[in-house]
Design a protein around this motif. Structure first.
Motif, PDB file in Angstrom:
ATOM      1  N   MET A  80       0.815  -1.209   0.000  1.00 26.64           N
ATOM      2  CA  MET A  80       0.000   0.000   0.000  1.00 26.64           C
ATOM      3  C   MET A  80       0.852   1.263   0.000  1.00 26.64           C
ATOM      4  O   MET A  80       0.383   2.314  -0.445  1.00 26.64           O
ATOM      5  CB  MET A  80      -0.962  -0.008   1.186  1.00 26.64           C
ATOM      6  N   GLY A  81       2.073   1.176   0.466  1.00 26.53           N
ATOM      7  CA  GLY A  81       2.978   2.316   0.413  1.00 26.53           C
ATOM      8  C   GLY A  81       3.311   2.735  -1.008  1.00 26.53           C
ATOM      9  O   GLY A  81       3.823   3.829  -1.233  1.00 26.53           O
ATOM     10  N   PRO A 136     -12.286  -7.463 -11.818  1.00 25.31           N
ATOM     11  CA  PRO A 136     -13.457  -8.270 -12.184  1.00 25.31           C
ATOM     12  C   PRO A 136     -14.670  -8.005 -11.293  1.00 25.31           C
ATOM     13  O   PRO A 136     -15.803  -8.121 -11.739  1.00 25.31           O
ATOM     14  CB  PRO A 136     -12.960  -9.705 -12.033  1.00 25.31           C
ATOM     15  N   SER A 137     -14.434  -7.599 -10.049  1.00 24.55           N
ATOM     16  CA  SER A 137     -15.545  -7.334  -9.128  1.00 24.55           C
ATOM     17  C   SER A 137     -16.106  -5.921  -9.263  1.00 24.55           C
ATOM     18  O   SER A 137     -17.093  -5.582  -8.621  1.00 24.55           O
ATOM     19  CB  SER A 137     -15.093  -7.564  -7.684  1.00 24.55           C
ATOM     20  N   GLY A 138     -15.477  -5.082 -10.099  1.00 20.00           N
ATOM     21  CA  GLY A 138     -15.966  -3.729 -10.314  1.00 20.00           C
ATOM     22  C   GLY A 138     -14.881  -2.688 -10.134  1.00 20.00           C
ATOM     23  O   GLY A 138     -13.708  -3.001  -9.934  1.00 20.00           O
ATOM     24  N   LEU A 139     -15.278  -1.444 -10.189  1.00 20.76           N
ATOM     25  CA  LEU A 139     -14.357  -0.320 -10.078  1.00 20.76           C
ATOM     26  C   LEU A 139     -14.004  -0.065  -8.611  1.00 20.76           C
ATOM     27  O   LEU A 139     -14.890  -0.022  -7.754  1.00 20.76           O
ATOM     28  CB  LEU A 139     -14.998   0.933 -10.684  1.00 20.76           C
ATOM     29  N   VAL A 140     -12.725   0.102  -8.340  1.00 22.70           N
ATOM     30  CA  VAL A 140     -12.227   0.398  -6.999  1.00 22.70           C
ATOM     31  C   VAL A 140     -11.535   1.759  -7.087  1.00 22.70           C
ATOM     32  O   VAL A 140     -10.603   1.922  -7.866  1.00 22.70           O
ATOM     33  CB  VAL A 140     -11.236  -0.692  -6.522  1.00 22.70           C
ATOM     34  N   GLN A 141     -11.973   2.721  -6.272  1.00 13.10           N
ATOM     35  CA  GLN A 141     -11.413   4.071  -6.332  1.00 13.10           C
ATOM     36  C   GLN A 141     -10.909   4.504  -4.975  1.00 13.10           C
ATOM     37  O   GLN A 141     -11.629   4.408  -3.980  1.00 13.10           O
ATOM     38  CB  GLN A 141     -12.458   5.062  -6.837  1.00 13.10           C
ATOM     39  N   GLY A 142      -9.683   4.987  -4.949  1.00 15.24           N
ATOM     40  CA  GLY A 142      -9.078   5.498  -3.727  1.00 15.24           C
ATOM     41  C   GLY A 142      -8.300   4.433  -2.966  1.00 15.24           C
ATOM     42  O   GLY A 142      -8.595   3.240  -3.048  1.00 15.24           O
ATOM     43  N   ALA A 143      -7.311   4.889  -2.211  1.00 16.80           N
ATOM     44  CA  ALA A 143      -6.427   3.979  -1.488  1.00 16.80           C
ATOM     45  C   ALA A 143      -7.153   3.165  -0.420  1.00 16.80           C
ATOM     46  O   ALA A 143      -6.851   1.984  -0.232  1.00 16.80           O
ATOM     47  CB  ALA A 143      -5.257   4.757  -0.871  1.00 16.80           C
ATOM     48  N   ASP A 144      -8.097   3.761   0.285  1.00 16.23           N
ATOM     49  CA  ASP A 144      -8.821   3.015   1.316  1.00 16.23           C
ATOM     50  C   ASP A 144      -9.619   1.867   0.705  1.00 16.23           C
ATOM     51  O   ASP A 144      -9.604   0.745   1.215  1.00 16.23           O
ATOM     52  CB  ASP A 144      -9.749   3.926   2.109  1.00 16.23           C
TER      53      ASP A 144
END
Length: 121
Positions: A27-28, A39-47
């Protein structure tokens, strides 16, 4: 086989970190505003990305980095892992790196094994 370039170095460090169970190190290398197509969808942002990565990385029994290919701006990684629901579960990611951090990821893997086992990958 590994090519050279700053994105290649970041990508290799990133994947080796989470393959080894070190999500914090991985994560760094993730930008705060990362956008990931999975495949599970859009992921936005570090959290959100941590919530996407950590459960899967925590399931890895063993893993092998098969290759890192790219240049200074983009890298493709290919890996295989053993997880409770699948042996030799293959995945690939195409990463964009800016200023030493991953800003975009396209994650590709077959969700069938995960879905059959009731996983959320």
């Amino acid at each position: 086989m590994t090519t050279t370039g700053s994105a290649v170095e970041v990508a290799e460090t990133y994947v080796r970190a989470w393959l080894g169970g070190n999500v914090d190190k991985a994560m760094g290398l993730i930008a705060d505003d990362i956008v990931c197509q999975a495949p599970s969808g859009l992921v936005q942002g570090a959290d959100a990305y941590r919530r996407f990565l950590a459960p899967f990385a925590g399931m890895v029994i063993s893993g092998e980095l098969l290759g890192v290919y790219g240049d200074d701006n983009n890298a493709a990684i290919v890996y295989t892992v053993d997880v409770p629901f699948a042996k030799d579960f293959h995945g690939a990611e195409y990463l964009t790196v800016e200023d030493g951090r991953i800003t975009r990821a396209i994650s590709v893997f077959d969700r069938a094994a995960s879905m059959q086992a009731g996983g959320q990958a």
